[in-house]
Scaffold this active site. Structure first.
Site, PDB file in Angstrom:
ATOM      1  CE  LYS A   1     -12.047   1.909   9.153  1.00 58.50           C
ATOM      2  NZ  LYS A   1     -11.055   2.561   8.313  1.00 58.50           N
TER       3      LYS A   1
ATOM      4  CE  LYS B   1      10.054 -12.191 -12.807  1.00 52.11           C
ATOM      5  NZ  LYS B   1      10.844 -11.731 -13.927  1.00 52.11           N
TER       6      LYS B   1
ATOM      7  CG  PHE C   1      -3.567   6.293  12.314  1.00 57.88           C
ATOM      8  CD1 PHE C   1      -2.944   5.932  13.497  1.00 57.88           C
ATOM      9  CD2 PHE C   1      -3.327   7.551  11.776  1.00 57.88           C
ATOM     10  CE1 PHE C   1      -2.084   6.807  14.143  1.00 57.88           C
ATOM     11  CE2 PHE C   1      -2.469   8.433  12.414  1.00 57.88           C
ATOM     12  CZ  PHE C   1      -1.850   8.062  13.595  1.00 57.88           C
TER      13      PHE C   1
ATOM     14  CE  LYS D   1     -10.305  -1.649  13.014  1.00 61.37           C
ATOM     15  NZ  LYS D   1      -9.342  -2.370  12.215  1.00 61.37           N
TER      16      LYS D   1
ATOM     17  CG  ASP E   1      -7.917  -5.074   5.637  1.00 58.97           C
ATOM     18  OD1 ASP E   1      -7.559  -5.079   6.830  1.00 58.97           O
ATOM     19  OD2 ASP E   1      -8.427  -4.082   5.071  1.00 58.97           O
TER      20      ASP E   1
ATOM     21  CG  ASN F   1      -0.249  -0.098   2.500  1.00 55.75           C
ATOM     22  OD1 ASN F   1       0.444   0.826   2.882  1.00 55.75           O
ATOM     23  ND2 ASN F   1      -0.389  -1.240   3.188  1.00 55.75           N
TER      24      ASN F   1
HETATM   25  N1  CTP Z   1      -5.543  -2.669  11.321  1.00 56.06           N
HETATM   26  C1  CTP Z   1      -5.108  -3.784  11.991  1.00 56.06           C
HETATM   27  N2  CTP Z   1      -5.123  -5.017  11.391  1.00 56.06           N
HETATM   28  C2  CTP Z   1      -5.600  -5.143  10.146  1.00 56.06           C
HETATM   29  C3  CTP Z   1      -6.070  -4.011   9.451  1.00 56.06           C
HETATM   30  C4  CTP Z   1      -6.017  -2.793  10.067  1.00 56.06           C
HETATM   31  O1  CTP Z   1      -4.689  -3.665  13.147  1.00 56.06           O
HETATM   32  N3  CTP Z   1      -5.615  -6.347   9.598  1.00 56.06           N
HETATM   33  C5  CTP Z   1      -5.496  -1.359  11.996  1.00 56.06           C
HETATM   34  C6  CTP Z   1      -4.726  -0.287  11.241  1.00 56.06           C
HETATM   35  O2  CTP Z   1      -3.375  -0.269  11.638  1.00 56.06           O
HETATM   36  C7  CTP Z   1      -5.428   0.982  11.651  1.00 56.06           C
HETATM   37  C8  CTP Z   1      -6.857   0.536  11.897  1.00 56.06           C
HETATM   38  O3  CTP Z   1      -6.807  -0.875  12.085  1.00 56.06           O
HETATM   39  O4  CTP Z   1      -4.903   1.523  12.836  1.00 56.06           O
HETATM   40  C9  CTP Z   1      -7.819   0.842  10.767  1.00 56.06           C
HETATM   41  O5  CTP Z   1      -7.277   0.380   9.552  1.00 56.06           O
HETATM   42  P1  CTP Z   1      -7.991   0.705   8.160  1.00 56.06           P
HETATM   43  O6  CTP Z   1      -7.179   0.094   7.078  1.00 56.06           O
HETATM   44  O7  CTP Z   1      -8.311   2.168   8.090  1.00 56.06           O
HETATM   45  O8  CTP Z   1      -9.384   0.001   8.296  1.00 56.06           O
HETATM   46  P2  CTP Z   1      -9.774  -1.525   8.396  1.00 56.06           P
HETATM   47  O9  CTP Z   1     -10.078  -1.832   9.817  1.00 56.06           O
HETATM   48  O10 CTP Z   1      -8.762  -2.388   7.723  1.00 56.06           O
HETATM   49  O11 CTP Z   1     -11.133  -1.544   7.611  1.00 56.06           O
HETATM   50  P3  CTP Z   1     -11.375  -1.174   6.054  1.00 56.06           P
HETATM   51  O12 CTP Z   1     -10.146  -1.617   5.301  1.00 56.06           O
HETATM   52  O13 CTP Z   1     -12.582  -1.930   5.699  1.00 56.06           O
HETATM   53  O14 CTP Z   1     -11.580   0.318   5.996  1.00 56.06           O
END
Ligand code: CTP
Length: 410
Positions: free
Chosen positions: A336, A287, A322, A340, A277, A211
């Site tokens: 969130k 490769k 975040f 969480k 995710d 990302n």
């Molecule tokens: N986060 C985490 N573990 C994951 C994904 C995200 O701990 N597998 C944490 C990130 O570090 C961030 C927060 O959760 O602090 C929110 O991450 P974000 O990518 O904004 O949202 P998601 O919870 O992944 O949901 P979505 O992708 O559906 O927006």
């Protein structure tokens, strides 16, 4: 340490707060310390040599090329004999010069020549203090040079503005330079895990799912927490050469393993890393070669690290997350925060051009579990990091109060 007489170099630069140094010198002298004043050329507009000489009982230095000092160059002689250097007031100009290593003033030459602790008490107009360049220079002084900043305070400024920029009180300056810096280290005794960067989920030896996260926000947070006295463990996907502990990771699973092994002894976790995710179900050791057909990479869910820790954390542990969103920014962030079970979430809109990913600046909304909301307009990530750490300090303080309250109830 504070009981011993110290040789203090007091660098005064060209700010209206310079007149306060008359009193500061007297107070340091009363406490048995030897103060040698070094003026910048501009400072002479604000204070006079004669009273400084009388109050300090020492020669006052302004010129790099004073003939009256021994055989060594003045800046080396003064740097070698100092126990500490205090720059007060420190203007935006002298801070910039110090950050760049420019030596066109005696005091900046001393800074470069000395190995003793350096304290900086900035004082300037609010806009100049908040300016990106000043903040970047302050960051350099703190993180790269180990200088200690005695932060300017909020108040009515001589320039007519009201805001941050007022020099810290003489009392605070003296406390900081002589008696350690517990006042400027509000996170002393706290262990804080900060994650930074974006995870990479390996497909084959050359490819990954990643990302856009640059890690700048996480690094700014780790540096700020460290400068506020915290024991920082930075878990990062981007390399960082720091004096505190840095653990480099690549994938979400590695990140999770490190956090879980550190979290039990931590007081807070600041999860600035962008965690993937999903990850490929299988990773190819070789490769993947292209063929004349499409390929499908099957992905599986990565665990949500924050959700797991939010469920299991101890009452006194604080978790900050975040939320990067392209729509319904606040609503999604609040969801969130609640899902969480974390204490604070920093929401940002990734569709705003020029800020956020990869940039040195961002604009965010800080939402807390108790329903508070603070909007931070576009500013440097270092400034945002300070806001977040200050909010964290507030949470720790509230926890202490609650504990006292509970105890009183019994
Ligand atoms: N986060 C985490 N573990 C994951 C994904 C995200 O701990 N597998 C944490 C990130 O570090 C961030 C927060 O959760 O602090 C929110 O991450 P974000 O990518 O904004 O949202 P998601 O919870 O992944 O949901 P979505 O992708 O559906 O927006």
């Amino acid at each position: 340490m504070s009981g011993q007489s110290k040789n203090i170099i007091l660098g005064i630069s060209a700010g209206i707060a310079a007149y306060r140094m008359y009193d500061l010198i007297s107070e340091l002298k009363k406490l048995g310390h030897n103060v040698t004043v070094v003026l910048t050329s501009g400072a002479k507009h604000f204070v006079s040599e004669l009273p400084l000489k009388i109050l300090s009982s020492n020669h006052v230095y302004c010129d790099m090329f004073s003939p009256e000092i021994q055989n060594k160059p003045v800046h080396i002689e003064l740097a070698d004999n100092a126990d500490l250097v205090l720059l007060a007031p420190a203007t935006a100009d002298i801070i910039a010069k110090a950050a760049c290593g420019i030596c066109d003033e005696l005091i900046t030459s001393i800074l470069l020549a000395t190995h003793v602790p350096v304290y900086i008490a900035p004082a300037m107009n609010t806009n100049m203090w908040e300016h990106f360049t000043t903040q970047k220079n302050i960051e350099t002084l703190v993180t790269k040079l180990g200088y200690k900043i005695i932060p300017p305070e909020d108040g009515d400024l001589a320039c007519g503005y009201s805001g941050v920029g007022h020099i810290a009180s003489n009392e605070k300056i003296i406390k900081t330079i002589l008696y350690g810096d517990s006042e400027t280290k509000p996170l002393l005794g706290k262990k804080i895990i900060v994650t930074a960067g974006g995870t990479r989920e390996v497909i084959d030896p050359v490819r990954f799912i990643g990302n856009k996260s640059s890690g700048k926000m996480g690094l700014a947070l780790a540096d700020t927490a460290n400068s506020m006295g915290a024991e920082v463990v930075l878990v990062s996907t981007v390399p960082a050469d720091r004096k505190y502990q840095v653990i480099e990771v690549e994938s979400a699973q590695e990140l999770q393993e490190v956090i879980e092994s550190e979290f039990d002894r931590a007081d807070a976790l600041i999860m600035a890393a962008a965690v993937s995710d999903f990850r490929p179900i299988t990773t190819s050791k070789q490769k993947i070669k292209k063929k004349n057909e499409d390929i499908t990479i099957e992905l599986t869910r990565n665990p949500d690290i924050l959700e797991i820790l939010g469920r299991t954390k101890r009452e006194k542990q604080v978790i900050i997350g975040f939320s990067a969103e392209s729509e319904n920014i606040e609503k999604n962030a609040i969801e969130k925060l609640q899902k969480k079970k974390i204490d604070m979430i920093i929401a940002n809109d990734i569709t705003i051009p020029d800020i956020g990913f990869g940039s040195d600046e961002n604009a965010v909304t800080i939402l807390t579990r108790d329903g508070s909301k603070e909007i931070l307009q576009r500013q440097s990530k270092v400034q945002i990091a300070r806001h977040i750490c200050n909010k964290l300090i507030d949470i720790f303080e509230t926890m202490k109060e609650t504990k006292k309250h509970d105890f009183n109830k019994k």
